[in-house]
Design an enzyme around this catalytic site. Structure first.
Site, PDB file in Angstrom:
ATOM      1  N   GLY A 170      33.982  72.993  58.538  1.00  0.00           N
ATOM      2  CA  GLY A 170      32.722  73.597  58.943  1.00  0.00           C
ATOM      3  C   GLY A 170      32.036  74.394  57.840  1.00  0.00           C
ATOM      4  CG  HIS A 212      41.465  71.929  65.093  1.00  0.00           C
ATOM      5  ND1 HIS A 212      40.819  73.075  64.695  1.00  0.00           N
ATOM      6  CD2 HIS A 212      40.781  70.904  64.563  1.00  0.00           C
ATOM      7  CE1 HIS A 212      39.781  72.737  63.942  1.00  0.00           C
ATOM      8  NE2 HIS A 212      39.733  71.418  63.848  1.00  0.00           N
ATOM      9  CB  SER A 265      32.781  69.467  55.079  1.00  0.00           C
ATOM     10  OG  SER A 265      32.763  70.816  55.545  1.00  0.00           O
ATOM     11  CD  GLU A 291      40.880  68.811  60.724  1.00  0.00           C
ATOM     12  OE1 GLU A 291      39.858  68.134  60.774  1.00  0.00           O
ATOM     13  OE2 GLU A 291      41.150  69.708  61.545  1.00  0.00           O
ATOM     14  CD  GLU A 315      37.658  75.033  64.716  1.00  0.00           C
ATOM     15  OE1 GLU A 315      37.506  74.471  65.812  1.00  0.00           O
ATOM     16  OE2 GLU A 315      37.037  74.701  63.686  1.00  0.00           O
ATOM     17  N   GLY A 342      34.166  66.936  62.572  1.00  0.00           N
ATOM     18  CA  GLY A 342      33.628  67.928  63.495  1.00  0.00           C
ATOM     19  C   GLY A 342      32.120  67.811  63.595  1.00  0.00           C
ATOM     20  N   GLY A 343      31.416  68.681  62.860  1.00  0.00           N
ATOM     21  CA  GLY A 343      29.958  68.778  62.946  1.00  0.00           C
ATOM     22  C   GLY A 343      29.221  67.444  62.916  1.00  0.00           C
ATOM     23  CG  ASN A 355      37.541  68.505  67.021  1.00  0.00           C
ATOM     24  OD1 ASN A 355      37.348  68.770  68.207  1.00  0.00           O
ATOM     25  ND2 ASN A 355      38.096  69.367  66.178  1.00  0.00           N
ATOM     26  CD1 TRP A 356      32.239  65.134  69.350  1.00  0.00           C
ATOM     27  CD2 TRP A 356      31.851  64.940  71.547  1.00  0.00           C
ATOM     28  NE1 TRP A 356      31.725  63.880  69.588  1.00  0.00           N
ATOM     29  CE2 TRP A 356      31.486  63.734  70.918  1.00  0.00           C
ATOM     30  CE3 TRP A 356      31.703  65.053  72.939  1.00  0.00           C
ATOM     31  CZ2 TRP A 356      30.971  62.653  71.642  1.00  0.00           C
ATOM     32  CZ3 TRP A 356      31.203  63.982  73.653  1.00  0.00           C
ATOM     33  CH2 TRP A 356      30.833  62.793  73.001  1.00  0.00           C
ATOM     34  CE  LYS A 357      35.563  71.563  64.896  1.00  0.00           C
ATOM     35  NZ  LYS A 357      35.554  72.328  63.669  1.00  0.00           N
TER      36      LYS A 357
HETATM   37  P1  PGA Z   1      33.979  69.754  60.295  1.00  0.00           P
HETATM   38  O1  PGA Z   1      35.227  69.977  61.276  1.00  0.00           O
HETATM   39  O2  PGA Z   1      33.849  68.254  60.080  1.00  0.00           O
HETATM   40  O3  PGA Z   1      32.800  70.329  61.017  1.00  0.00           O
HETATM   41  O4  PGA Z   1      34.286  70.445  59.017  1.00  0.00           O
HETATM   42  C1  PGA Z   1      36.399  69.211  61.154  1.00  0.00           C
HETATM   43  C2  PGA Z   1      37.409  69.632  62.187  1.00  0.00           C
HETATM   44  O5  PGA Z   1      37.487  70.828  62.516  1.00  0.00           O
HETATM   45  O6  PGA Z   1      38.171  68.795  62.724  1.00  0.00           O
END
Ligand code: PGA
Length: 263
Positions: free
Chosen positions: A182, A104, A222, A176, A106, A243-244, A10-12
């Site tokens: 993050g 998600h 994470s 999640e 966010e 994500g990251g 997930n590149w956001k």
């Molecule tokens: P993260 O993000 O791996 O950077 O914690 C995961 C996500 O939001 O899907």
């Protein structure tokens, strides 16, 4: 029932069209010429990237004729109409998507996503033949107040309302925990397993046992190359939403390699 591991990056809000194409070409090279190339071609594990909307077609083009897929990060439920700024499931399919992330945390936190809108989106995606990746998970406060199970139960029940007829491979759930996204603070494999086994039980109530047994439940929060193996060792962890650590080819490829079952 055996479930094919799935890793989704997930590149956001990251990467231009050019960066996306370059990433996807290098990813193919890195993974397919590596020791797990044959296993990936034989679909022993699946991987997808979720770039921003503007780069979906570029990703699909760069990954054409490869075992890797494209996902969007969201979708709207209507097929068309006066909805300025929105993107329909049909448009996502047209851009080359196979998956779409919905709900998600966010989007729930910053863009007023609700269980009801998640449900409408998941239903519209499924009707279009796309695979919704429905995200659920509790906040730190909810966990500390002992509310993790009821929150996840509500998100699953409301988010999947009316979807009982789905086939096992037509839906993916991502657990999640918001406190792990993050933050560098991954849930322990046991914490992930505990909630994911609970989610499997909830899916069994909505779908038949065999259907729920075939549905993939990803862990997200994470995930890195060094913790993917211990997470994947858990019975109900069928992959990861990353994500990251999905933003760099080598790091993402190491996570994909880490989810491949040893024969
Ligand atoms: P993260 O993000 O791996 O950077 O914690 C995961 C996500 O939001 O899907």
């Amino acid at each position: 029932m055996s479930r094919i591991p799935l890793i989704v990056g997930n590149w956001k809000l990251h990467k231009t069209i050019r960066e996306t194409s370059d990433f996807c070409r290098s990813l193919k090279e890195e993974l397919l010429s590596g020791p797990n190339g044959p296993a990936l071609r034989e679909k022993k594990a699946e991987a997808a990237v979720a770039p921003p909307f503007t780069a979906l077609s570029a990703a699909a083009q760069a990954l054409e004729n490869s075992p890797f897929h494209v996902s969007s990060q969201d979708a709207f439920w209507a097929e068309g109409g006066a909805f300025t700024g929105e993107i329909s499931p049909k448009m996502l399919a047209d851009a080359g998507c196979r998956f779409a992330i919905v709900g998600h945390s966010e989007r729930r936190q910053f863009f007023h996503e609700t269980d009801e809108s998640v449900n409408k989106k998941a239903a519209a995606l499924a009707a279009q033949g796309l695979i919704p990746i429905v995200c659920v998970g509790e906040t730190l406060k909810e966990r500390q107040e002992g509310q993790a199970f009821p929150v996840v139960e509500r998100q699953i029940a409301e988010g999947l309302k009316g979807l009982a007829g789905m086939k096992p491979d037509a839906l993916v759930i991502a657990y999640e925990p918001v406190w792990a996204i993050g933050t560098g603070q991954t849930a322990t494999p046991e914490q992930a397993q505990e909630i994911q086994a609970f989610i499997r039980g909830l899916l069994e109530k909505i779908f038949s046992g065999p259907t729920a047994g075939g549905m993939r439940i990803l862990y997200g929060g994470s995930v890195k190359a060094d913790n993917i193996a211990e997470l994947m060792a858990m019975k109900d962890v069928d992959g990861a939403l990353v994500g990251g650590a999905s933003l760099e080819v080598k790091s993402f490829a190491r996570i994909v390699n880490g989810c491949i079952p040893n024969k």
